[in-house]
Design a protein around this motif. Structure first.
Motif, short mmCIF file in Angstrom:
data_model
loop_
_atom_site.label_atom_id
_atom_site.label_comp_id
_atom_site.label_asym_id
_atom_site.label_seq_id
_atom_site.Cartn_x
_atom_site.Cartn_y
_atom_site.Cartn_z
N THR A 111 0.83 -1.20 0.00
CA THR A 111 0.00 0.00 0.00
C THR A 111 0.87 1.25 0.00
OG1 THR A 111 -1.72 -1.19 1.23
CG2 THR A 111 -1.83 1.22 1.24
N GLY A 112 1.99 1.19 0.71
CA GLY A 112 2.89 2.35 0.78
C GLY A 112 3.43 2.76 -0.57
N TYR A 113 3.64 1.79 -1.46
CA TYR A 113 4.15 2.11 -2.79
C TYR A 113 3.14 2.97 -3.56
CZ TYR A 113 5.44 1.53 -7.69
OH TYR A 113 5.75 1.77 -9.00
N PHE A 114 1.85 2.62 -3.44
CA PHE A 114 0.82 3.41 -4.11
C PHE A 114 0.68 4.78 -3.46
CE2 PHE A 114 -0.30 -0.65 -5.86
CZ PHE A 114 -0.86 -0.36 -7.08
N THR A 115 0.66 4.81 -2.13
CA THR A 115 0.41 6.05 -1.40
C THR A 115 1.56 7.04 -1.55
OG1 THR A 115 -0.87 4.79 0.22
CG2 THR A 115 -0.17 7.02 0.85
N ASN A 116 2.80 6.54 -1.48
CA ASN A 116 3.96 7.43 -1.39
C ASN A 116 4.74 7.59 -2.69
OD1 ASN A 116 3.48 7.71 1.44
ND2 ASN A 116 4.54 5.75 1.78
N VAL A 117 4.54 6.67 -3.65
CA VAL A 117 5.35 6.72 -4.87
C VAL A 117 4.50 6.84 -6.13
CG1 VAL A 117 7.12 5.54 -6.24
CG2 VAL A 117 7.15 5.35 -3.75
N ALA A 118 3.75 5.79 -6.44
CA ALA A 118 3.06 5.71 -7.74
C ALA A 118 1.99 6.79 -7.89
CB ALA A 118 2.44 4.33 -7.91
N ALA A 119 1.11 6.92 -6.89
CA ALA A 119 0.01 7.89 -7.01
C ALA A 119 0.51 9.33 -7.06
CB ALA A 119 -0.98 7.69 -5.87
N PRO A 120 1.42 9.76 -6.15
CA PRO A 120 1.90 11.15 -6.24
C PRO A 120 2.56 11.48 -7.58
CG PRO A 120 2.44 10.22 -4.09
CD PRO A 120 1.93 9.10 -4.92
N GLU A 121 3.33 10.52 -8.13
CA GLU A 121 3.97 10.76 -9.43
C GLU A 121 2.91 10.91 -10.52
OE1 GLU A 121 7.00 8.60 -12.63
OE2 GLU A 121 6.85 7.84 -10.58
N LEU A 122 1.90 10.04 -10.50
CA LEU A 122 0.82 10.11 -11.49
C LEU A 122 0.09 11.44 -11.39
CD1 LEU A 122 -1.24 9.01 -13.55
CD2 LEU A 122 -2.42 7.92 -11.62
N PHE A 123 -0.29 11.85 -10.18
CA PHE A 123 -1.05 13.08 -10.02
C PHE A 123 -0.22 14.30 -10.41
CE2 PHE A 123 -3.41 10.63 -6.49
CZ PHE A 123 -4.26 10.08 -7.43
N GLY A 124 1.09 14.24 -10.19
CA GLY A 124 1.96 15.33 -10.61
C GLY A 124 1.97 15.49 -12.13
N ARG A 125 2.02 14.36 -12.84
CA ARG A 125 2.03 14.40 -14.31
C ARG A 125 0.69 14.88 -14.84
NH1 ARG A 125 2.91 8.87 -16.19
NH2 ARG A 125 3.42 9.77 -18.20
N LEU A 126 -0.40 14.42 -14.23
CA LEU A 126 -1.73 14.86 -14.65
C LEU A 126 -1.93 16.34 -14.37
CD1 LEU A 126 -3.94 11.86 -13.46
CD2 LEU A 126 -3.12 12.33 -15.77
N SER A 127 -1.38 16.83 -13.28
CA SER A 127 -1.50 18.25 -12.93
C SER A 127 -0.87 19.12 -14.00
CB SER A 127 -0.85 18.53 -11.57
OG SER A 127 -1.50 17.80 -10.53
N LYS A 128 0.27 18.68 -14.54
CA LYS A 128 0.93 19.44 -15.60
C LYS A 128 0.09 19.47 -16.88
CE LYS A 128 5.63 18.48 -13.93
NZ LYS A 128 6.93 17.81 -14.23
N VAL A 129 -0.62 18.39 -17.15
CA VAL A 129 -1.44 18.32 -18.36
C VAL A 129 -2.61 19.28 -18.30
CG1 VAL A 129 -3.02 16.86 -19.68
CG2 VAL A 129 -0.79 15.97 -19.00
N ILE A 130 -3.34 19.29 -17.17
CA ILE A 130 -4.58 20.07 -17.11
C ILE A 130 -4.42 21.41 -16.43
CG2 ILE A 130 -5.91 17.93 -17.10
CD1 ILE A 130 -6.55 18.38 -14.21
N GLY A 131 -3.23 21.66 -15.85
CA GLY A 131 -2.99 22.99 -15.26
C GLY A 131 -3.66 23.20 -13.92
N GLN A 132 -4.07 22.14 -13.25
CA GLN A 132 -4.64 22.24 -11.91
C GLN A 132 -4.10 21.10 -11.06
OE1 GLN A 132 -8.93 23.25 -11.44
NE2 GLN A 132 -9.07 22.96 -13.67
N ARG A 133 -4.07 21.32 -9.73
CA ARG A 133 -3.55 20.30 -8.84
C ARG A 133 -4.52 19.12 -8.77
NH1 ARG A 133 -3.91 19.09 -3.28
NH2 ARG A 133 -2.07 17.99 -2.49
N VAL A 134 -4.04 17.94 -9.14
CA VAL A 134 -4.85 16.73 -9.16
C VAL A 134 -4.56 15.90 -7.91
CG1 VAL A 134 -5.37 14.59 -10.40
CG2 VAL A 134 -4.91 16.69 -11.68
N THR A 135 -5.63 15.43 -7.27
CA THR A 135 -5.51 14.53 -6.13
C THR A 135 -6.40 13.31 -6.37
OG1 THR A 135 -7.34 15.51 -4.91
CG2 THR A 135 -5.16 16.51 -4.59
N LYS A 136 -6.30 12.32 -5.51
CA LYS A 136 -7.16 11.14 -5.64
C LYS A 136 -8.63 11.55 -5.55
CE LYS A 136 -7.83 6.47 -3.72
NZ LYS A 136 -9.20 6.53 -3.21
N LYS A 137 -8.92 12.51 -4.70
CA LYS A 137 -10.31 12.91 -4.46
C LYS A 137 -10.92 13.63 -5.65
CE LYS A 137 -13.22 15.26 -1.05
NZ LYS A 137 -13.24 16.00 0.24
#
Length: 461
Positions: A50-76
Motif C-alpha cells: 500500500t505504501g508504494y501506491f500512497t507514497n510513490v506511484a500515485a503522487p507521481e501520477l497526479f503530478g504528471r496529470l496536474s501538468k497536463v490540465i494545469g490544476q492540482r490533481v488529487t485522488k479525491k
C-alpha cells in the motif's frame, strides 16, 4: 465518460507534453479511482505494498496529470477534473463560427478557429449524433427502430468494448424521442461500487434516477415496502408511478450493464427482474408501454441462469467489425483520397474492421503527420497508438492464464485450429479471435504480432 477512452486522451496529451504514456500501474490507479477503491484494494490487485501506491506511484501520477490540465490533481478530485478537462477541450475544438472572440483576436486566429472546427476530433467514446463520422450499419438500425416501436419490446445490444454500442444507443434514443416517446437513459458506470453491491440500494438508485429524468418527484417511500422486498417495490414503482404518469411509450435504456456482472449476487436478482418486466407486457397492458434497451460488453463473465436472465429473450443485436466498404466510407469522411482500395486492404490486413481501431488509425493519418507504412510498422509496439487497447487485453489475459495459453496456441499457427468451446467463446467475446467454421483464427494481425511479442518476452503460465 468511458474510462478507456479518457485514458487514450490522457496518453495523447502526455505525449504532446513530451512525457511518456501511462504505465500499467498508473492505469490500475485510474481504474481504482473510477471504482472508488482504496489504495489498499489497488495494492492487493497489483501485488504491491500500500505504501508504494500512497507514497510513490500515485503522487507521481497526479503530478504528471496536474501538468497536463494545469490544476492540482488529487485522488479525491482526479475523476472530476479529468472529465471536466476533456469536456472543455471538446468545447474548444467545436467553437462555432461567429462566436464572439476577444478584440485582440486577429483574422489569422479566426481562420485557425475555422480550420480546427472543420478538422476531425480525436476519436474517443461514442460518436455524437451530429457527427459525420458515424457509419450506419444498415439494415441493423432499421431493424432496431422497428423493434422499439413494438409494445413491450426488449432489445439487447452486445459486443466487445469499443465496437460502437453506445453510439448506436444514442441513435435509438434519438429515434424514440422523434416518435414522441419518453426516454430514460442510464449508464451503470456512473453507479458507485457500494450501491451496485446492494440490491435494495441499486433498485432505489434506478427508480430515483428514472423519476428525475422524467422530471418527477422520486416519492420512493410511497412505494417502498420492506415486507414486500425491493424487487416487488421497484416493480410497483414503475407500474403504478412511472408508467401511469405517461400516456406514451417509455424507453428504459441501460448502458454498460456489464458493470453489474461484477456483482453476481445483485446480478442474479436484477437481471431476472428485467426479464419479469418484459414478461409482464404479455398479460398487463400497462407494461406494454415499457420498451427495454439493454447494452453490455461481452468481456465479463459470471454464472447466469439463462432461463431467468434477460439475455435469451427479446431482439439480440450483435455488433460486428466494419466491412471493407464501411472502412472506405469512413476514410473518405476523414478526407483521405484512397481511390484504388489498396490502402484500405493494407490497413484491414493489420487491424481488421474493428471500429475503434479503424477510427483511431484514420484520425492519425488524416493529420498528415504519419504515413500509412509508418503507422502499420509502429502500431504493434507497446508505445503505439493502440497502447491502452492492447494493455487492457493483456491485463485481462494475465488474470485468466488458460485464455492466454489458448491464444498463444492460436497465434503460433497460420491455420484455423480447433479450440475448447468455452475458451473459444470467451476469446471471441473479447474480440481476440474469429471463428472459422468449427475452428478459430487470430482476430487480426495486430493481435498476432503484439501478443506473440508479449508472450515471448513475459511468458505464458
Amino acid at each position: 465518460m468511458n474510462l478507456d477512452c479518457l485514458l487514450e486522451i490522457v496518453d495523447s496529451k502526455l505525449i504532446e507534453n513530451q512525457d511518456r504514456p501511462l504505465n500499467p500501474t498508473e492505469i490500475l490507479i485510474m481504474r481504482g479511482i473510477w471504482k472508488y477503491w482504496t489504495y489498499s484494494q489497488m495494492a492487493v490487485e497489483a501485488g504491491y505494498s500500500t505504501g508504494y501506491f500512497t507514497n510513490v506511484a500515485a503522487p507521481e501520477l497526479f503530478g504528471r496529470l496536474s501538468k497536463v490540465i494545469g490544476q492540482r490533481v488529487t485522488k479525491k478530485n482526479c475523476r472530476m477534473l479529468l472529465e471536466s478537462y476533456v469536456i472543455a477541450q471538446d468545447a474548444l475544438e467545436t467553437t462555432p463560427l461567429g462566436t464572439n472572440l476577444p478584440e485582440s483576436t486577429s483574422e489569422v486566429n479566426q481562420s485557425e478557429v475555422k480550420q480546427k472546427d472543420n478538422s476531425p476530433r480525436y476519436p474517443s467514446g461514442s460518436v455524437p449524433l451530429d457527427s459525420k463520422f458515424y457509419i450506419e450499419r444498415s439494415p441493423l438500425e432499421e431493424q432496431v427502430y422497428q423493434e422499439i416501436s413494438k409494445p413491450g419490446a426488449l432489445i439487447r445490444v452486445k459486443a466487445p468494448r469499443e465496437m460502437g454500442k453506445t453510439s448506436l444507443l444514442l441513435r435509438i434514443i434519438d429515434h424514440a424521442n422523434l416518435l414522441g416517446y419518453r426516454t430514460i437513459s442510464l449508464n451503470l458506470e456512473q453507479v458507485e461500487w457500494g450501491i451496485l453491491n446492494n440490491l435494495n440500494q441499486f433498485l432505489r438508485w434506478l427508480c430515483a434516477n428514472s423519476a428525475r429524468l422524467l422530471q418527477l418527484q422520486p416519492n420512493l417511500d410511497d412505494y417502498w415496502d420492506e415486507d414486500l422486498g425491493s424487487k416487488i417495490s421497484s416493480t410497483l414503482y414503475f407500474q403504478d408511478y412511472l408508467l401511469e404518469s405517461t400516456d406514451t411509450p417509455l424507453v428504459l435504456a441501460l448502458d454498460e450493464v456489464n458493470q453489474i456482472f461484477e456483482h453476481p449476487q445483485v446480478a442474479k436478482d436484477f437481471l431476472p427482474l428485467l426479464r419479469s418486466w418484459y414478461e409482464e407486457a404479455k398479460r398487463l397492458p400497462i407494461w406494454q408501454k415499457l420498451r427495454l434497451l439493454v447494452v453490455h460488453s461481452t468481456e465479463i463473465y459470471v454464472p447466469l441462469d439463462l432461463n431467468q436472465s434477460p439475455f435469451n429473450v427479446g431482439l439480440p443485436i450483435q455488433l460486428d467489425s466494419f466491412s471493407e466498404e464501411k472502412v472506405q466510407q469512413l476514410a473518405q469522411r476523414y478526407g483521405l483520397k484512397w481511390e484504388d482500395g489498396e490502402e484500405i486492404r493494407q490497413l484491414m490486413a493489420m487491424i481488421g474492421g474493428h471500429p475503434a481501431l479503424v477510427h483511431l488509425a484514420l484520425y492519425h493519418l488524416s493529420l498528415g503527420s504519419i504515413s500509412l507504412s509508418e503507422l502499420l510498422e509502429n502500431i504493434p509496439n507497446s508505445s503505439g497508438i493502440y497502447h491502452n487497447h492492447l494493455q487492457r487485453h493483456w491485463a485481462a489475459l494475465k488474470k485468466q492464464p488458460e485464455l492466454a495459453q489458448a491464444l498463444d496456441i492460436i497465434l503460433n499457427t497460420n491455420e484455423p485450429v480447433p479450440l475448447d468451446p468455452i475458451l473459444s467463446h470467451k476469446l471471441s467475446s473479447m474480440g481476440l479471435i474469429k471463428k472459422s467454421g468449427s475452428k478459430v483464427v487470430a482476430g487480426c494481425e495486430l493481435y498476432r504480432q503484439y501478443f506473440l511479442s508479449v508472450f515471448n518476452n513475459k511468458g505464458v503460465k
